[in-house]
Design a protein around this motif. Structure first.
Motif, short mmCIF file in Angstrom:
data_model
loop_
_atom_site.label_atom_id
_atom_site.label_comp_id
_atom_site.label_asym_id
_atom_site.label_seq_id
_atom_site.Cartn_x
_atom_site.Cartn_y
_atom_site.Cartn_z
N SER A 114 0.84 -1.21 0.00
CA SER A 114 0.00 0.00 0.00
C SER A 114 0.87 1.26 0.00
CB SER A 114 -0.98 -0.01 1.18
OG SER A 114 -0.30 0.21 2.40
N VAL A 115 2.04 1.17 0.59
CA VAL A 115 2.99 2.30 0.57
C VAL A 115 3.51 2.49 -0.86
CG1 VAL A 115 5.26 3.05 1.39
CG2 VAL A 115 3.59 2.12 3.00
N HIS A 116 3.84 1.39 -1.52
CA HIS A 116 4.27 1.48 -2.93
C HIS A 116 3.19 2.16 -3.76
CE1 HIS A 116 7.31 -2.10 -2.86
NE2 HIS A 116 7.70 -1.07 -2.16
N ASP A 117 1.93 1.73 -3.56
CA ASP A 117 0.83 2.26 -4.37
C ASP A 117 0.66 3.77 -4.13
OD1 ASP A 117 0.50 -0.31 -5.23
OD2 ASP A 117 -1.24 -0.75 -3.98
N ALA A 118 0.75 4.17 -2.86
CA ALA A 118 0.57 5.59 -2.54
C ALA A 118 1.70 6.43 -3.13
CB ALA A 118 0.51 5.78 -1.02
N ALA A 119 2.91 5.90 -3.10
CA ALA A 119 4.06 6.63 -3.68
C ALA A 119 3.89 6.73 -5.19
CB ALA A 119 5.37 5.92 -3.34
N ASP A 120 3.45 5.63 -5.78
CA ASP A 120 3.27 5.58 -7.23
C ASP A 120 2.29 6.65 -7.72
OD1 ASP A 120 4.00 4.00 -9.59
OD2 ASP A 120 1.85 3.62 -9.70
N LYS A 121 1.25 6.88 -6.92
CA LYS A 121 0.22 7.86 -7.32
C LYS A 121 0.79 9.26 -7.50
CE LYS A 121 -3.98 5.79 -5.59
NZ LYS A 121 -4.54 5.43 -4.31
N VAL A 122 1.88 9.57 -6.79
CA VAL A 122 2.48 10.91 -6.95
C VAL A 122 3.79 10.84 -7.75
CG1 VAL A 122 1.40 11.88 -4.88
CG2 VAL A 122 3.65 10.79 -4.70
N GLY A 123 3.96 9.75 -8.48
CA GLY A 123 5.13 9.64 -9.35
C GLY A 123 6.43 9.41 -8.61
N ARG A 124 6.35 8.79 -7.44
CA ARG A 124 7.56 8.51 -6.66
C ARG A 124 7.63 7.02 -6.36
NH1 ARG A 124 7.77 13.03 -8.06
NH2 ARG A 124 8.32 14.90 -6.86
N LYS A 125 8.77 6.60 -5.79
CA LYS A 125 8.82 5.22 -5.32
C LYS A 125 9.42 5.14 -3.92
CE LYS A 125 13.05 3.43 -7.43
NZ LYS A 125 13.57 2.45 -8.39
N PHE A 126 8.96 4.12 -3.19
CA PHE A 126 9.57 3.78 -1.90
C PHE A 126 10.34 2.48 -2.16
CE2 PHE A 126 9.42 1.64 2.29
CZ PHE A 126 10.23 2.54 2.95
N PRO A 127 11.67 2.55 -2.24
CA PRO A 127 12.42 1.45 -2.86
C PRO A 127 12.77 0.28 -1.94
CG PRO A 127 13.88 3.27 -2.39
CD PRO A 127 12.53 3.69 -1.91
N LEU A 128 11.77 -0.20 -1.22
CA LEU A 128 11.95 -1.43 -0.43
C LEU A 128 11.09 -2.49 -1.10
CD1 LEU A 128 13.01 -2.84 2.18
CD2 LEU A 128 10.88 -2.12 3.27
N PHE A 129 11.72 -3.53 -1.59
CA PHE A 129 10.98 -4.56 -2.33
C PHE A 129 11.26 -5.93 -1.73
CE2 PHE A 129 11.51 -1.02 -5.21
CZ PHE A 129 10.24 -0.90 -5.78
N LEU A 130 10.21 -6.57 -1.21
CA LEU A 130 10.33 -7.91 -0.63
C LEU A 130 9.26 -8.79 -1.25
CD1 LEU A 130 10.28 -7.05 3.21
CD2 LEU A 130 12.20 -6.84 1.65
#
Ligand SMILES: Cc1cc2nc3c(=O)[nH]c(=O)nc-3n(C[C@H](O)[C@H](O)[C@H](O)COP(=O)(O)OP(=O)(O)OC[C@H]3O[C@@H](n4cnc5c(N)ncnc54)[C@H](O)[C@@H]3O)c2cc1C
Length: 462
Positions: A114-130
């Motif tokens: 959900s954090v990835h999705d929220a960041a994506d909406k504003v054209g950003r990324k939260f770069p933790l991928f598991l």
């Protein structure tokens, strides 16, 4: 105990606790089915104020608390053994997204996805991928200092956080929800909670760092002869500073996934000893294709790779990553496994493999090492599958003896016995025996200062 439980049930709204065995049951078992827990009460607060209220009542009645996020932890730290279980699953609000400042404030129970999705909406990324990102929570990620696939470029969770809000053992609320990039006003208190595994307090929210999104991610899978060639390939692929991921798998683990798991397929026509999944972050698809072709072409010329497949679209890219993400699950097709999450200095990985594999085969002839993982940052999930003709339980009974061998080697190579999963219950005795005494004393002093009655996740880490 009973008085405390009654006090919690009386003071908190009925939505903030449950004793329903069916609702609690999934929270008492974990992913590997290694730990089975019990609890007299599960708290499910909806706000920081409710967490603080619950903790104060627990403190007044001497009740101990185990915090839980998505319950995907792999070292048993989130499983209560008679303590009150405090689940953050109802605290999922994304409080603020600030694209200008590249910052986001989220509640601890928000899933990583959900954090990835929220960041994506504003054209950003939260770069933790598991691989667990659909279930694991930000609170759990911070508390375990999770690593994942992009550490070589962005660091671990600790590097992705401005600060946290946490409820202390006293019930007081520490507010470190800054998004300042510069703030030299004393100890960095928020960082104490990162990797603390719930032993110092309950993280209720966090201020996270966001990053620009790459225009395009070019993914490839290559085949390599051995870990030394993979290490040379890593250096080769770093050219241009675009490398985003470098994950390695041995044939035995790769084959267990592609031969047995639904929806998986081998991208190559013939088997190879090792496989490497590589991402480059670039601006456009054309740039990605050109970069991949150039770097792989020269890698062939230098004899660093045996074969390569360049993902042609997102579906193919996802299929390639899916093999890597299923490595742990796929191991069940090899029978029982003894698993490690170790890190050694990058340049020593090939020698570690050689020495560890030889030691394993002396200790348990016929056992099958399956060392895979985040090669690009030195983190190997050095797992051992049982010999084919051995009884599973006879093999698993040797877990401790095998650990001693592996951890001795890790020490010899200047590595760490826990790269990204944490200590939890599983490695508590190993940490106590192997950590620098000065470090252990400092850990205990900090615990004593913040949680003098050992109320927060009392059985884990130290
Ligand atoms: C398929 C799979 C793949 C994985 N891949 C990776 C990987 O690549 N890299 C990696 O690092 N890990 C990985 N993990 C492990 C796991 O997903 C991470 O450790 C994750 O960060 C745990 O988050 P969680 O919300 O599930 O925490 P939980 O499992 O609920 O808890 C983990 C620990 O944190 C504590 N905790 C949880 N929430 C809080 C809170 N709000 N405040 C204080 N303490 C808290 C718990 O008490 C416990 O000690 C993987 C797990 C699975 C199942």
């Amino acid at each position: 105990m009973t008085d405390g439980i009654t006090a919690l049930k009386t003071a908190l709204p009925s939505t903030a606790w449950t004793q329903d065995a069916d609702i609690i049951a999934p929270h008492l078992v974990e992913w590997r089915d290694k730990y089975q827990g019990e609890t007299p009460l599960m708290l499910t607060p909806r706000s920081t104020a409710e967490v603080a209220q619950a903790v104060k009542i627990c403190a007044a009645h001497g009740l101990k608390i185990v915090p839980q996020g998505g319950n995907t932890g792999l070292v048993g730290g989130q499983t209560p053994q008679g303590e009150v279980l405090l689940s953050l699953k109802k605290m999922t609000t994304i409080r603020d997204v600030d694209a200008t400042n590249n910052a986001m404030i989220v509640e601890a129970g928000a899933t990583l996805q959900s954090v990835h999705d929220a960041a994506d909406k504003v054209g950003r990324k939260f770069p933790l991928f598991l691989a667990s990102q659909g279930s694991c929570t930000i609170g759990g990620n911070l508390s375990t200092n999770a690593g994942g696939n992009h550490v070589l470029k962005y660091g671990t969770t600790k590097d992705l956080v401005f600060g946290v809000e946490a409820v202390l053992a006293s019930g007081e609320i520490y507010n470190g929800l800054t998004s300042l990039r510069k703030d030299n006003t004393g100890y960095d208190l928020s960082r104490l909670f990162l990797g603390a595994e719930g032993t110092l307090g309950i993280i209720t929210a966090a201020s996270l760092k966001l990053f620009p999104k790459a225009g395009y991610t070019q993914r490839v899978i290559t085949a390599a002869e051995n870990p030394s060639k993979a290490l040379a390939l890593l250096e080769h692929c770093r050219a241009g500073g675009r490398l985003g991921m470098f994950e390695v798998m041995p044939h035995i683990g790769f084959n267990a996934v592609v031969s047995n798991m639904p929806g998986q397929r081998d991208p190559f026509d013939t088997p190879h000893p090792w496989y490497v999944v590589i991402d480059w972050d670039v601006e456009t698809e054309a740039e990605g294709a050109a970069l991949a072709e150039t770097l792989l072409g020269t890698a062939f010329e230098k004899d660093l790779i045996l074969n390569a497949v360049i993902a042609q679209n997102e579906t193919q890219a996802a299929q390639i990553l899916s093999i890597r993400e299923n490595m742990s699950a796929g191991q069940k097709f090899l029978g029982g496994s003894i698993k490690f999450d170790i890190t050694v200095p990058l340049n020593r990985i090939p020698d570690f493999f050689k020495k560890a594999d030889a030691a394993m085969n002396t200790q348990i002839p016929g056992c099958r090492p399956v060392g895979f993982g985040h090669f690009g940052d030195g983190n190997i999930h050095y797992n051992i599958a049982q010999p084919i003709d051995m009884k599973k339980q006879d093999f698993l009974d040797q877990w401790q003896a095998v650990s001693e061998t592996v951890f001795d080697l890790v020490g010899e190579f200047g590595g760490s016995i826990s790269a990204e999963h944490g200590i939890g219950i599983m490695k508590k005795a190993d940490l106590a025996r192997r950590a620098d005494p000065v470090k252990l004393a400092m850990l205990k002093s900090i615990k004593q200062a913040l949680d003098p009655h050992n109320m927060m996740n009392p059985r884990v880490m130290i």
